[in-house]
Each structure stands twice: as structure tokens, then as C-alpha cells.
Design a protein around this motif. Structure first.
Motif, PDB file in Angstrom:
ATOM      1  N   ALA A 218      96.942  95.213  -9.888  1.00 42.27           N
ATOM      2  CA  ALA A 218      97.267  96.496  -9.258  1.00 42.27           C
ATOM      3  C   ALA A 218      97.403  97.613 -10.290  1.00 42.27           C
ATOM      4  CB  ALA A 218      98.555  96.361  -8.452  1.00 42.27           C
ATOM      5  N   LEU A 219      98.002  97.299 -11.432  1.00 38.97           N
ATOM      6  CA  LEU A 219      98.210  98.311 -12.469  1.00 38.97           C
ATOM      7  C   LEU A 219      96.892  98.813 -13.036  1.00 38.97           C
ATOM      8  CD1 LEU A 219     100.059  99.895 -14.397  1.00 38.97           C
ATOM      9  CD2 LEU A 219     100.146  97.852 -15.853  1.00 38.97           C
ATOM     10  N   HIS A 220      95.933  97.899 -13.214  1.00 39.88           N
ATOM     11  CA  HIS A 220      94.692  98.264 -13.889  1.00 39.88           C
ATOM     12  C   HIS A 220      93.483  98.323 -12.955  1.00 39.88           C
ATOM     13  CE1 HIS A 220      96.745  98.112 -17.688  1.00 39.88           C
ATOM     14  NE2 HIS A 220      97.149  96.888 -17.458  1.00 39.88           N
ATOM     15  N   ASP A 221      93.743  98.289 -11.649  1.00 44.79           N
ATOM     16  CA  ASP A 221      92.675  98.433 -10.648  1.00 44.79           C
ATOM     17  C   ASP A 221      91.602  97.348 -10.757  1.00 44.79           C
ATOM     18  OD1 ASP A 221      93.835 100.825  -9.571  1.00 44.79           O
ATOM     19  OD2 ASP A 221      93.017 101.928 -11.271  1.00 44.79           O
ATOM     20  N   TYR A 222      92.027  96.135 -11.056  1.00 40.05           N
ATOM     21  CA  TYR A 222      91.109  95.003 -11.007  1.00 40.05           C
ATOM     22  C   TYR A 222      91.138  94.429  -9.588  1.00 40.05           C
ATOM     23  CZ  TYR A 222      90.448  94.569 -16.081  1.00 40.05           C
ATOM     24  OH  TYR A 222      90.092  94.784 -17.389  1.00 40.05           O
ATOM     25  N   PRO A 223      89.994  94.053  -9.029  1.00 42.35           N
ATOM     26  CA  PRO A 223      90.021  93.353  -7.737  1.00 42.35           C
ATOM     27  C   PRO A 223      90.793  92.044  -7.879  1.00 42.35           C
ATOM     28  CG  PRO A 223      87.781  94.070  -8.294  1.00 42.35           C
ATOM     29  CD  PRO A 223      88.618  94.264  -9.529  1.00 42.35           C
ATOM     30  N   TRP A 224      91.824  91.871  -7.075  1.00 45.60           N
ATOM     31  CA  TRP A 224      92.681  90.707  -7.239  1.00 45.60           C
ATOM     32  C   TRP A 224      91.932  89.409  -6.967  1.00 45.60           C
ATOM     33  CZ3 TRP A 224      93.510  87.312  -3.262  1.00 45.60           C
ATOM     34  CH2 TRP A 224      93.183  87.758  -1.977  1.00 45.60           C
ATOM     35  N   ASP A 225      90.837  89.483  -6.178  1.00 46.46           N
ATOM     36  CA  ASP A 225      90.129  88.245  -5.872  1.00 46.46           C
ATOM     37  C   ASP A 225      89.350  87.709  -7.068  1.00 46.46           C
ATOM     38  OD1 ASP A 225      88.292  90.288  -5.788  1.00 46.46           O
ATOM     39  OD2 ASP A 225      87.448  89.758  -3.845  1.00 46.46           O
ATOM     40  N   GLN A 226      89.114  88.530  -8.094  1.00 48.36           N
ATOM     41  CA  GLN A 226      88.526  87.999  -9.329  1.00 48.36           C
ATOM     42  C   GLN A 226      89.459  86.962  -9.949  1.00 48.36           C
ATOM     43  OE1 GLN A 226      87.482  91.017 -12.156  1.00 48.36           O
ATOM     44  NE2 GLN A 226      85.972  91.996 -10.830  1.00 48.36           N
ATOM     45  N   ALA A 227      90.727  87.306  -9.967  1.00 49.70           N
ATOM     46  CA  ALA A 227      91.719  86.364 -10.495  1.00 49.70           C
ATOM     47  C   ALA A 227      91.878  85.175  -9.563  1.00 49.70           C
ATOM     48  CB  ALA A 227      93.053  87.072 -10.695  1.00 49.70           C
ATOM     49  N   ARG A 228      91.906  85.419  -8.266  1.00 43.79           N
ATOM     50  CA  ARG A 228      92.099  84.320  -7.300  1.00 43.79           C
ATOM     51  C   ARG A 228      91.048  83.234  -7.470  1.00 43.79           C
ATOM     52  NH1 ARG A 228      90.158  85.871  -1.618  1.00 43.79           N
ATOM     53  NH2 ARG A 228      88.241  85.625  -2.831  1.00 43.79           N
ATOM     54  N   ASP A 229      89.793  83.635  -7.574  1.00 43.12           N
ATOM     55  CA  ASP A 229      88.706  82.663  -7.622  1.00 43.12           C
ATOM     56  C   ASP A 229      88.729  81.816  -8.892  1.00 43.12           C
ATOM     57  OD1 ASP A 229      87.920  83.693  -5.207  1.00 43.12           O
ATOM     58  OD2 ASP A 229      86.303  84.916  -6.024  1.00 43.12           O
ATOM     59  N   ALA A 230      89.456  82.270  -9.916  1.00 44.25           N
ATOM     60  CA  ALA A 230      89.530  81.531 -11.180  1.00 44.25           C
ATOM     61  C   ALA A 230      90.781  80.665 -11.279  1.00 44.25           C
ATOM     62  CB  ALA A 230      89.489  82.509 -12.355  1.00 44.25           C
ATOM     63  N   LEU A 231      91.659  80.745 -10.286  1.00 42.84           N
ATOM     64  CA  LEU A 231      92.892  79.962 -10.295  1.00 42.84           C
ATOM     65  C   LEU A 231      92.667  78.562  -9.741  1.00 42.84           C
ATOM     66  CD1 LEU A 231      95.451  82.587  -8.957  1.00 42.84           C
ATOM     67  CD2 LEU A 231      95.589  81.459 -11.198  1.00 42.84           C
ATOM     68  N   LYS A 232      93.587  77.649 -10.063  1.00 42.57           N
ATOM     69  CA  LYS A 232      93.593  76.351  -9.408  1.00 42.57           C
ATOM     70  C   LYS A 232      93.661  76.581  -7.899  1.00 42.57           C
ATOM     71  CE  LYS A 232      95.940  73.694 -13.060  1.00 42.57           C
ATOM     72  NZ  LYS A 232      97.197  72.995 -13.419  1.00 42.57           N
ATOM     73  N   PRO A 233      92.962  75.760  -7.101  1.00 41.48           N
ATOM     74  CA  PRO A 233      92.913  76.009  -5.647  1.00 41.48           C
ATOM     75  C   PRO A 233      94.272  76.186  -4.987  1.00 41.48           C
ATOM     76  CG  PRO A 233      91.280  74.372  -6.252  1.00 41.48           C
ATOM     77  CD  PRO A 233      92.087  74.647  -7.497  1.00 41.48           C
ATOM     78  N   TYR A 234      95.264  75.372  -5.384  1.00 37.98           N
ATOM     79  CA  TYR A 234      96.552  75.452  -4.689  1.00 37.98           C
ATOM     80  C   TYR A 234      97.338  76.710  -5.041  1.00 37.98           C
ATOM     81  CZ  TYR A 234      99.007  73.691  -8.877  1.00 37.98           C
ATOM     82  OH  TYR A 234      99.538  73.531 -10.143  1.00 37.98           O
ATOM     83  N   LEU A 235      96.899  77.461  -6.064  1.00 38.20           N
ATOM     84  CA  LEU A 235      97.565  78.713  -6.414  1.00 38.20           C
ATOM     85  C   LEU A 235      96.891  79.937  -5.802  1.00 38.20           C
ATOM     86  CD1 LEU A 235      98.297  78.107 -10.215  1.00 38.20           C
ATOM     87  CD2 LEU A 235      99.915  77.995  -8.311  1.00 38.20           C
ATOM     88  N   GLN A 236      95.716  79.761  -5.229  1.00 42.70           N
ATOM     89  CA  GLN A 236      94.968  80.909  -4.727  1.00 42.70           C
ATOM     90  C   GLN A 236      95.669  81.592  -3.554  1.00 42.70           C
ATOM     91  OE1 GLN A 236      90.901  79.653  -4.067  1.00 42.70           O
ATOM     92  NE2 GLN A 236      90.602  79.117  -6.227  1.00 42.70           N
ATOM     93  N   GLY A 237      96.261  80.786  -2.675  1.00 48.66           N
ATOM     94  CA  GLY A 237      97.008  81.366  -1.558  1.00 48.66           C
ATOM     95  C   GLY A 237      98.232  82.131  -2.028  1.00 48.66           C
ATOM     96  N   ASP A 238      98.882  81.645  -3.087  1.00 43.57           N
ATOM     97  CA  ASP A 238     100.042  82.349  -3.630  1.00 43.57           C
ATOM     98  C   ASP A 238      99.639  83.713  -4.184  1.00 43.57           C
ATOM     99  OD1 ASP A 238     101.910  80.363  -3.060  1.00 43.57           O
ATOM    100  OD2 ASP A 238     101.531  79.308  -4.938  1.00 43.57           O
TER     101      ASP A 238
END
Length: 268
Positions: A218-238
Motif C-alpha cells: 500500500a505504501l509503495h503502490d505495488y499490486p498486493w497480488d504480486q506478493a500473494r502469488d509468491a507466498l506459501k499457499p496457506y498464507l495467500q488468504g491471510d
């Protein structure tokens, strides 16, 4: 949730529909992470810097063939390539050979930061050599100790310095690597005996790390789903929950940081 507004202005009964988006951490910890971001923005004086969102498979990290090369890559990504420090390795504890020990939980330090005779020394565990992305996260954490060495106490006081250092590593772009390496669970086999081993590293929980990662996005205007897709699956919902909460609570995240009263957190 449905809330009824019973004010009878203009002789009308108003019904307001709303839902509260909850982050994956308790509200107190969520507010502390916000305060920590505000503090970091103040002590690091980096309002015009947009750190890179460092993801698994980052070319600079992937190109490293030794721990030293990986350390140099993390320093470059952190904007600290000119910061002088010595890197040392220490041996990890050996796994117990007693066959009765079928489960081992290890929370031993995987990295340390110290100043010896005015020289900064960062040490890492030999156990991390087979986990380059987790080792990169460890290096990011220890380098943040270097960043914050003269920063004073974080929100909540000195007892939260290690937690704030984890938050700082997220703040400079390494949140996904930290969250992915915060906890591991694996089977081992030494040819004679086998068992299960879980290990934890860092100080913030996985959920706190993904919440801080949502704040970073949010601070740097990155699409949050870029980070989501690189996380372990069980952390993506969090992360999805965290991003929704940050978006709802603080549509202008930079302005939200400016409005945080850090004096309220001095002795929290």
C-alpha cells in the motif's frame, strides 16, 4: 453486520449496512505494525525511496553461488552495498541421534548482529546454506539491525526491538521471503533414523509478516497480488485479508502514517 441508526432526524429511520474487514492479526498488533511503519519512515528518512518488492526467484539472489555472494546481493537490494561489515558463518547444532527423539523443534538463532571493536559483524548459521531464500531473509533482518543501530527505541519500547527489526526487513522489501521462511516443517532421514523437524525463525508471526507486507504494498503502490502469488499457499488468504483491511482502514496509506502519534507508543 447490520447496524441501525435510530436518530430520528427528518422523521426517518436510517438503516446502515456495513461489514468490518478484519486483518489476520489482532487489532492491537495491526495498529502496532502501522505505528512501526510510521516510525521507520521517520528514522530512516526515506520518504522518496521506493524499495523493490523482493520475490522468490529474484535474479540477483538467484545468481548468487555462495553465501558471500548472496549477502552482497541482499545488501544491493537493500541499498546498503556501501555499508561495511564482516560476514561470518557459525556451525548449526547437530540433530540428536537418539532414536527416541522423533520430533525436534528448533528456535535457535539463524543469524546474529554485533559490533566488535567498532567493526560490524553479521553471522549466519551453516544450517541455512541449503535454503538460499531463507538465508536472504536472515541477511535482510540482520542488515536491518545495522540500519537501526542508532534509531532509538521502536514503538512499544526496547522489548520490541527484534520485532521492529523484522518489520524493518519487510519495510525494505523482503516481506515475502520472511513470511515464507518464518516456519518450516520437514522430514529427515540420516540413513538409520528418521523423524520430523519443525523450525521457526524471526520474531513476528507469519500472519504479522503478511500484514506488514500488505502495508508495504500500500505504501509503495505495488499490486498486493504480486506478493500473494509468491507466498506459501496457506498464507495467500491471510495476505488477501490484510490487504482488504489496509485498503478499507487507510485508503491513503501515506497520509495514515503521517497521522500516527508516535508519542502514544513510547511507553505502550
Amino acid at each position: 453486520m447490520i447496524a441501525l441508526d435510530l436518530a430520528r432526524g427528518a422523521g426517518q429511520l436510517h438503516i446502515m449496512l456495513f461489514s468490518r474487514t478484519k486483518p489476520p492479526v489482532e487489532r492491537e498488533e495491526y495498529e502496532w505494525l502501522l505505528a512501526c511503519f510510521a516510525w521507520l519512515r521517520t528514522v530512516l528518512d526515506d520518504a522518496d525511496i521506493r524499495p523493490e518488492l523482493v520475490l522468490p526467484g529474484n535474479p540477483e539472489l538467484s545468481a548468487a553461488r555462495t553465501a558471500s555472494e548472496l549477502f552482497d546481493a541482499v545488501k544491493r537490494l537493500a541499498g546498503m552495498e556501501e555499508w561495511v561489515c564482516r560476514l561470518e558463518r557459525f556451525d548449526a547444532p547437530t540433530r540428536p541421534s537418539d532414536p527416541r527423539i522423533v520430533t525436534e523443534v528448533s528456535d535457535a538463532a539463524v543469524g546474529t548482529f554485533s559490533v566488535v571493536d567498532e567493526e560490524v559483524v553479521i553471522r549466519y548459521s551453516s544450517a541455512m546454506l541449503g535454503q538460499p531464500e531463507a538465508l536472504a531473509a536472515t541477511f535482510a533482518h540482520e542488515l536491518c539491525h545495522y540500519l537501526l543501530v542508532n534509531a532509538g527505541d521502536p514503538p512499544g519500547g526496547p522489548d520490541l526491538l527484534e520485532h521492529a527489526t523484522d518489520c524493518a526487513a519487510v519495510y525494505i522489501g523482503f516481506g515475502v521471503l520472511l513470511a515464507n521462511s518464518a516456519r518450516t516443517f520437514e522430514q529427515w532421514n540420516d540413513g538409520e533414523w528418521s523423524g520430523w523437524q519443525s523450525s521457526a525463525s524471526g520474531y513476528l508471526s507469519e500472519q504479522a509478516l503478511v500484514t506488514a507486507t500488505a502495508m508495504f504494498a500500500a505504501l509503495h503502490d505495488y499490486p498486493w497480488d504480486q506478493a500473494r502469488d509468491a507466498l506459501k499457499p496457506y498464507l495467500q488468504g491471510d495476505l488477501k485479508k490484510a490487504a482488504a483491511a489496509v485498503r478499507k482502514d487507510h485508503p491513503d496509506f501515506k497520509a495514515a502514517l503521517k497521522s500516527v502519534d508516535l508519542l502514544q507508543w513510547r511507553y505502550a
